[in-house]
Design a protein around this motif. Structure first.
Motif: not given
Length: 243
Positions: A64-67, A82-89, A130-141
């Protein structure tokens, strides 16, 4: 469980003097995954320990912490608001514990090292990654994802500027570097030819890390006072063996 983690941490330091990595490599870590370790005839005591209620509680707390760690590492490079997205990790970390993976970090002369992570996953979990990482990158960048054969990539403005996700065989290969990803391409080619990355031996953990060089790129981690390590962990006669 806490004693086990302390023991492994101490082992990392006591075996440090024997590190011998190629000059351009910063880190090489291979973990066969708890599923494969549990199938080892020597793993009974180890598996019983990790299946205990206190161990599972500590595992959940740790993951949970590493997320939150990816955001903590990249927070200064992420646009304000832009917020943290631990649920994706978080679900990816479950796979990182269960599944086999190989991480290589190699130095380069173009302003950033190249990071390559190969993880053995079934189709459903590969799609989740694939879905989670793509979602994070689109939000963060705020940048679009470019489709490529068997995967996708994203090119941003700051180094390391190229992120690539590729599905090859039973593996996903994730590469991060500056402009070009030769080690990522080499890893994909090796899996295409042999069905797996270049992995040797039957160790439960094989880790070679130059902590000081790694800390130059992961600024939330202070590894300046840690030596290089070369550590192999195996199971034998119900015990952990460290080399």
């Amino acid at each position: 469980m806490k004693k086990l983690f302390c023991f492994l941490a101490a082992a990392l330091l006591t075996t440090a003097v024997r590190a011998q990595m190629p000059a351009d490599f910063i880190a090489h870590i291979h973990f066969p995954g708890t599923e494969k370790i549990s199938a080892d005839k020597n793993s009974a005591a180890f598996t019983n320990l990790f299946c205990s209620a206190p161990a599972q509680a500590l595992e959940k707390q740790t993951l949970d912490k590493l997320a939150h760690l990816p955001y903590e590492i990249l927070e200064k490079r992420v646009p304000g608001g832009i917020h943290d997205l631990p649920d994706k990790f978080r679900p990816l970390l479950d796979d990182a514990l269960r599944a086999e993976w190989l991480l290589n970090v190699r130095d380069a002369t173009n302003g950033s090292p190249e990071f390559v992570l190969a993880v053995r996953l079934d189709d459903a979990r590969a799609k989740l990654w694939s879905d989670n990482l793509a979602s994070v990158l689109k939000v963060w960048t705020g940048l679009p994802i470019e489709k490529i054969p068997n995967g996708w990539q994203l090119k941003k403005h700051l180094p390391p500027d190229l992120f690539r996700f590729v599905r090859v065989g039973n593996w996903v290969v994730i590469g991060l570097g500056q402009n070009q990803l030769p080690l990522t391409e080499q890893t994909v080619a090796t899996i295409s030819r042999h069905g797996a990355p270049a992995i040797a031996g039957g160790d439960w953990l094989d880790a070679q890390v130059d902590w000081a060089r790694l800390a130059r790129w992961i600024h939330t981690f202070n590894g300046d006072n840690l030596p290089k390590i070369n550590l192999q962990v195996t199971g034998r006669d119900g015990d952990l063996r460290l080399n």
